[in-house]
Scaffold this active site. Structure first.
Site, mmCIF file in Angstrom:
data_model
loop_
_atom_site.group_PDB
_atom_site.id
_atom_site.type_symbol
_atom_site.label_atom_id
_atom_site.label_comp_id
_atom_site.label_asym_id
_atom_site.label_seq_id
_atom_site.Cartn_x
_atom_site.Cartn_y
_atom_site.Cartn_z
ATOM 1 N N HIS A 169 48.646 51.918 64.367
ATOM 2 C CA HIS A 169 49.781 52.808 64.097
ATOM 3 C C HIS A 169 50.021 53.785 65.245
ATOM 4 O O HIS A 169 50.755 54.750 65.079
ATOM 5 C CB HIS A 169 49.524 53.621 62.820
ATOM 6 C CG HIS A 169 49.585 52.822 61.555
ATOM 7 N ND1 HIS A 169 48.662 51.871 61.244
ATOM 8 C CD2 HIS A 169 50.479 52.833 60.534
ATOM 9 C CE1 HIS A 169 48.970 51.341 60.063
ATOM 10 N NE2 HIS A 169 50.072 51.893 59.627
ATOM 11 N N GLU A 218 57.911 40.426 60.425
ATOM 12 C CA GLU A 218 58.530 40.966 61.635
ATOM 13 C C GLU A 218 59.240 39.897 62.444
ATOM 14 O O GLU A 218 60.313 40.128 63.000
ATOM 15 C CB GLU A 218 57.482 41.690 62.494
ATOM 16 C CG GLU A 218 57.003 43.023 61.908
ATOM 17 C CD GLU A 218 56.018 42.869 60.771
ATOM 18 O OE1 GLU A 218 55.508 41.746 60.564
ATOM 19 O OE2 GLU A 218 55.742 43.863 60.072
#
Lengths: 384, 324
Positions: free
Chosen positions: B129, B60
């Site tokens: 999540h 990321e």
């Protein structure tokens, strides 16, 4: 120029034959020994014009004097901080001079020498550490990035920029190389390792130029890696090479080769320039807490300017008159720099708001107006 | 007008961006061949090629860091962070690099980068999540932060975010991805940083954004039976906040409840309550209340219905407001 820490070969004693604590004398590409003897290295032939050879000496001396002025200005309270590059002049001048005009450099925060040899105004390095601005410049126009203080963060920017160069099709003889400068400490950061991955996967025209100056503030190489950076490159699928970072000719040759490779579309590579930071990390650091005089003596005997001057003299490329003219030129640059630093305009309160967004939101405009008005009211009060 | 899901609306918005600006790129994990784990970028690589829709390494910080470099080179990357909880490895590149480059450069460098992040809970997912990280980014000067609550906004806001010269964190409420709605494919009704009164009312104002707009609207509908006439405002832009519609609503209703999934402490509700207290003090009949996630890590999914703001908690807050 009497104030400058003029390097001198160390006396040959048993004490200063001591090797650096972290490593033994490494294998590396060397074209000029510490004694100033020109040697060959297969794959790295170098033949410059006499003027270019003399120019490198001028670079080394001017960079050292400008850097020394940074330290002096900090000591005199004119800069908040100065990260000296003393000892790393050859790594920076050699690599920087090996690049072409269209190449782009992403610096760390100690790359005054690269900035200088790229022909750029170096004032941004001083305005940053004086605290009058944040050292801003236009990377694309200058082909030189903003100083990057979060270690290794710039390696990813350089990888992305190099991906863009490839996307633009700027490869081949007239193509562009991108060079990112970082230190040994940066090699422990995640961003550095991600940048190696990205550069490799996307075959970006990028050269990682690691100035292994032996210290990440106080921590030696032993705390950053178990294998030296140039060896790590292989695991990422790119060539790595170690070069004597105090040998300006070797740094030039190795960087030119890596940049040529990048421009030709052959992908990234990593150079580990094995050098030494002669000063503390910055003017705020106390290096006596973590290293001793014997170690400094070892590196004084490997000074990049002494050996180069010795070779120029021996080979008849330069004489005392030339060296004196370079000293005089350096002094002119130093005086000019000093004058400019002392006369940098002070920032104003509105400046902190103006560049945050391209499109300054209404609430922030209002906050700006409030801050300006409040400051003005205080100023009026103090004048009354 | 066309009826489509939020996923499809985003996809068609992204397609238009790629069509209209050759410098626009899409980059992220699984965005190419797979079309994204939520299929938001479905078929875009097929149609625009792997040079423009880029499957990236699983890193990321690398996604945001290289997007910065590409933007410096003149490209306009639209990055996808696969899930909210995976954005933190990119935190430095977002808050110290992407957000600050323009300021550090004295305005010389613009970084037109959009960072899309599916966010929020309610889908029964495993940990990391279902998070709502918006406050980190709203707290960071130099970033703009927006979120859509319906397909029409999704379609237009992503295009508006990509058209600007400032970096934008674009939060997509993943539990609304499959909800269908009308999309006006001809023109945008609002600017990127405008709030919208999505249900006019007079009793109290519900202020929501992203996934909680639907919760607020459902609460307002249910509130009718209890005699309430609740106004609902969709904030849309979290940074900057479009304050005037909020103040106008408060001057009318005198009462407000902010509804978000993110934990309460130093969440959007805290800033909104503080600001409205300063700006609308004499219009307030009650303190501005907050219905938010609890100040705990996002819980195991069997507990998320208890964690997330819901109709009961919103109407309870309205009752408490009205008791003042």
């Amino acid at each position: 120029m009497g104030s400058v820490d003029r390097p001198r070969p160390a006396k040959k004693t048993a004490k200063n034959r001591r090797k650096p604590a972290s490593t033994n004398e490494p294998e590396f590409v060397q074209l000029l020994t510490p004694e100033g003897k020109r040697v060959d290295h297969p794959g790295y032939e170098l033949s410059l014009t006499d003027e270019e050879y003399r120019g490198l000496y001028r670079d080394l001396v001017v960079i050292r004097e400008l850097d020394a002025q940074g330290t002096a200005l900090q000591r005199q309270g004119q800069l908040g901080l100065w990260p000296s590059l003393l000892g790393q002049e050859a790594a920076q001048a050699g690599s920087g001079r090996a690049l072409r005009e269209k190449d782009t450099v992403f610096p760390s925060y100690r790359e005054l020498g690269v900035q200088w040899v790229r022909g750029l105004d170096i004032i941004s390095a001083f305005s940053l550490f004086r605290g009058v601005d944040l050292g801003g410049r236009d990377t694309e126009a200058d082909r030189f990035g903003i100083y990057s203080i979060v270690i290794a963060s710039q390696t990813l920017h350089a990888a992305g920029y190099a991906m863009g160069v490839a996307k633009d099709g700027s490869v081949g003889e007239d193509g562009e190389a991108v060079v990112v400068y970082h230190g040994d400490g940066a090699t422990a950061e995640g961003d550095f390792n991600e940048a190696l991955i990205w550069a490799g996967v996307f075959n970006a025209p990028l050269v990682f130029f690691c100035q292994n100056n032996q210290y990440a503030i106080s921590e030696t190489n032993a705390r950053q890696f178990r294998v030296p950076p140039h060896q790590r490159a292989e695991g990422f699928g790119l060539p790595g090479i170690r070069v004597d970072g105090n040998d300006v000719l070797a740094c030039y040759a190795v960087t030119r080769s890596a940049a040529d490779r990048a421009r030709a579309g052959e992908g990234p590579s990593l150079i580990e320039a094995y050098t030494y930071r002669m000063q503390p990390h910055t003017t705020s650091d106390d290096a006596t807490r973590y290293r001793d005089e014997a170690e400094l003596d070892y590196w004084r005997a490997r000074d990049p300017i002494v050996r180069y001057r010795s070779w120029l003299t021996e080979s008849g490329l330069a004489d005392e008159e030339f060296f004196a003219s370079v000293d005089a030129e350096a002094e002119r640059h130093v005086l000019d720099l000093r004058d400019r630093v002392m006369n940098l305009p002070e920032p104003e309160i509105a400046d902190m708001f103006d560049s945050v967004y391209a499109d300054l939101p209404a609430e922030l405009r209002a906050e700006r107006a409030e801050a300006v008005a409040f400051q003005a009211s205080l100023d009026e009060g103090s004048e009354a | 007008m066309a009826t489509m899901t939020m996923v499809k609306a985003l996809n068609s918005g992204l397609r238009r961006i790629l069509e209209e600006n050759e410098k626009a790129l899409i980059m992220g994990e699984d965005v190419g061949l797979l079309g994204g784990v939520f299929r938001v970028t479905d078929a875009l690589q097929k149609d625009f090629g792997s040079e423009r829709v880029i499957d990236t390494p699983l890193a990321e910080s690398g996604i945001i860091g290289t997007a910065i470099g590409l933007a410096m080179r003149g490209y306009r990357p639209i990055c996808e962070i696969q899930f909210d909880g995976f954005v933190y490895p990119a935190f430095d590149q977002l808050v110290s690099q992407l957000a600050k480059f323009r300021n550090r450069s004295g305005g010389l460098i613009s970084l037109p980068v959009v960072v899309r992040i599916p966010f929020g809970g309610g889908i029964g997912a495993v940990e990391h999540h279902s998070e709502s990280p918006e406050s980190y980014f709203v707290h960071t000067a130099g970033l703009k932060v927006v979120t859509c609550s319906n397909p029409n906004d999704a379609h237009w806001m992503i295009q508006q975010a990509a058209a600007g010269d400032d970096p934008v964190v674009f939060l997509e409420p993943k539990r609304r991805y499959q909800a269908k709605g009308e999309v006006d494919t001809e023109r945008a009704a609002l600017g990127l940083h405008q709030a919208a009164v999505v249900r006019p009312g007079s009793t109290a104002t519900l202020i929501a954004y992203g996934p909680t707009v639907d919760v607020a609207l459902a609460s307002a509908e249910a509130g009718v039976e209890e005699g309430h006439d609740l106004e609902v405002i969709d904030l849309r832009s979290l940074s900057p906040i479009d304050w005037e519609p909020l103040r106008a609503s408060l001057r009318k209703t005198g009462r407000a409840v902010v509804v978000h999934e993110a934990p309460r402490t130093l969440g959007m509700g805290a800033e909104i309550a503080a600001s409205l207290s300063e700006e609308c003090f004499y219009s307030l009949e009650a303190p501005v209340l907050r219905v938010a996630g609890y100040d705990v890590p996002y819980p195991a999914s069997r507990l998320e219905d208890d964690y997330l703001p819901n109709l009961d908690r919103v109407l309870d807050a309205v009752d408490r407001s009205l008791e003042h």
